[in-house]
Design a protein around this motif. Sequence first.
Motif, short mmCIF file in Angstrom:
data_model
loop_
_atom_site.label_atom_id
_atom_site.label_comp_id
_atom_site.label_asym_id
_atom_site.label_seq_id
_atom_site.Cartn_x
_atom_site.Cartn_y
_atom_site.Cartn_z
N HIS A 71 0.95 -1.19 0.12
CA HIS A 71 0.04 0.03 0.17
C HIS A 71 0.98 1.22 -0.11
O HIS A 71 1.63 1.42 0.98
CB HIS A 71 -1.08 0.07 1.28
CG HIS A 71 -1.99 1.04 1.23
ND1 HIS A 71 -1.82 2.05 1.95
CD2 HIS A 71 -2.93 0.73 0.75
CE1 HIS A 71 -2.92 2.96 1.78
NE2 HIS A 71 -3.57 2.24 1.20
N LEU A 72 0.76 1.94 -0.95
CA LEU A 72 1.82 3.10 -1.25
C LEU A 72 1.02 4.43 -1.30
O LEU A 72 0.04 4.61 -2.25
CB LEU A 72 2.76 2.94 -2.58
CG LEU A 72 3.58 4.05 -2.84
CD1 LEU A 72 4.76 3.92 -2.05
CD2 LEU A 72 4.17 3.66 -4.33
N ILE A 73 1.39 5.36 -0.23
CA ILE A 73 0.86 6.56 -0.54
C ILE A 73 1.81 7.51 -1.14
O ILE A 73 2.88 7.84 -1.11
CB ILE A 73 0.80 7.40 1.09
CG1 ILE A 73 0.17 6.24 2.12
CG2 ILE A 73 0.26 8.68 1.01
CD1 ILE A 73 -1.10 5.97 1.79
N LEU A 74 1.17 7.98 -2.60
CA LEU A 74 1.90 8.83 -3.32
C LEU A 74 1.75 10.39 -3.04
O LEU A 74 0.75 10.76 -2.20
CB LEU A 74 1.19 8.68 -4.65
CG LEU A 74 1.44 7.26 -5.35
CD1 LEU A 74 0.77 7.29 -6.66
CD2 LEU A 74 2.89 7.06 -5.39
N PRO A 75 2.63 11.14 -3.11
CA PRO A 75 2.60 12.60 -2.78
C PRO A 75 1.17 13.27 -3.38
O PRO A 75 1.03 12.77 -4.60
CB PRO A 75 4.02 13.41 -3.50
CG PRO A 75 4.76 11.96 -3.60
CD PRO A 75 3.98 10.82 -4.01
N PRO A 76 0.95 14.10 -2.73
CA PRO A 76 -0.28 14.96 -2.90
C PRO A 76 -0.05 15.66 -4.29
O PRO A 76 1.21 16.13 -4.50
CB PRO A 76 -0.80 15.60 -1.90
CG PRO A 76 0.41 16.05 -1.25
CD PRO A 76 1.41 14.49 -1.29
N ILE A 77 -0.92 15.92 -5.07
CA ILE A 77 -1.05 16.69 -6.31
C ILE A 77 -1.86 18.09 -5.84
O ILE A 77 -3.20 17.90 -5.86
CB ILE A 77 -1.44 16.18 -7.46
CG1 ILE A 77 -0.75 14.95 -7.92
CG2 ILE A 77 -1.52 17.23 -8.85
CD1 ILE A 77 -1.22 14.13 -8.96
N ASN A 78 -1.31 19.25 -5.91
CA ASN A 78 -2.21 20.60 -5.82
C ASN A 78 -2.24 21.34 -6.91
O ASN A 78 -1.11 21.91 -7.34
CB ASN A 78 -1.64 21.12 -4.54
CG ASN A 78 -2.59 22.24 -4.02
OD1 ASN A 78 -3.48 22.71 -4.65
ND2 ASN A 78 -2.66 22.54 -2.73
N VAL A 79 -3.27 21.47 -7.75
CA VAL A 79 -3.29 22.32 -8.92
C VAL A 79 -4.28 23.70 -8.64
O VAL A 79 -4.74 24.10 -9.70
CB VAL A 79 -3.67 21.54 -9.94
CG1 VAL A 79 -2.56 20.54 -10.32
CG2 VAL A 79 -5.02 21.06 -9.96
N GLY A 80 -4.48 23.75 -7.22
CA GLY A 80 -5.58 25.00 -7.10
C GLY A 80 -4.87 26.35 -7.63
O GLY A 80 -3.64 26.29 -7.77
N VAL A 81 -5.68 26.96 -8.12
CA VAL A 81 -5.24 28.41 -8.59
C VAL A 81 -6.04 29.50 -7.83
O VAL A 81 -7.16 29.80 -7.54
CB VAL A 81 -5.41 28.53 -9.91
CG1 VAL A 81 -5.15 30.00 -10.68
CG2 VAL A 81 -4.93 27.49 -10.77
N SER A 82 -5.35 30.57 -7.33
CA SER A 82 -6.04 31.64 -6.78
C SER A 82 -6.86 32.24 -7.70
O SER A 82 -6.74 32.67 -8.90
CB SER A 82 -4.80 32.72 -6.29
OG SER A 82 -3.97 32.05 -5.32
N GLY A 83 -8.00 32.43 -7.26
CA GLY A 83 -9.14 33.55 -8.09
C GLY A 83 -9.89 32.31 -8.70
O GLY A 83 -10.77 33.03 -9.62
#
Length: 271
Positions: A71-83
């Motif tokens: 069971h492998l936890i991969l790094p999170p992906i954050n593509v949120g953009v201000s506004g």
Amino acid sequence: MRTQSKKNNTERVPSSTALLKNDNHHNYTTVQIALVGDSDISRWPSSLLPDLDKICLPNISNDIEQNHTHHLILPPINVGVSGATLDEVPSQIQTVYDRLDQMNRDNSNTTEGPHILIFVACAGENDVSSGVPIEKATLHFEKSLDSIFLDQGNEKNMERRLIFISPKLEPWLTHDFCSRKIYHKLTKSMNRAINRNLHASLIRYIDCLTMFCGESANVPGAIQGNRAMPEQRFFNDDGLHLSEEGYALWKDTVEKCIIDMNLLSNRREQL
């Protein structure tokens, strides 16, 4: 009116390729969080993101040994953009899938097990400040749901879930009763859209309209009477963006949602 969101300052995490390399004889069940939305998402400190290691690993250690599955936890992906507004979220979701496709191509020599992808999203407040009608904003929200559960069809071998965080009352809104009313209506409209969606069972909706209002959230007329007042300690000095204390509350709430989804139990039945 909601002020201009600030620049995305999310820390970038390294590729997970190294995590999979040199271990291709194992069958991996990979789990990953993908964050999409506006500045509330883009500014989320990496140190306060939901802790999948804490949630997942203790619950499946025995099954890993019995099924020879890692069971492998991969790094999170954050593509949120201000506004960002709700109509921009589908393109962010596509960016997530594109990154996952690239990761799979980079790891083409490894053997990966089923993949669990948990989207965590928050948007809608910029729609209100931009004057987008609730009906139109809700349609954009429904397109975001389609982008996660329908547009990709069955071509991707992964479990997909969504945790959506609603608009919230913020200190700068204290005397803006019109915007508060629209926040409330949009929150309810998005909740109804989830309830009528074919994939409603795969979605958790966090109604945090009054989450940061302390005891005033429970007084008579809290929402309709504009008596729910957000507490400054949950926000930065700008009265708009969350403080670390605010994000810590989100972290705890999202972790509880992930546990409630019982994803790992369902996955074990399939192994």
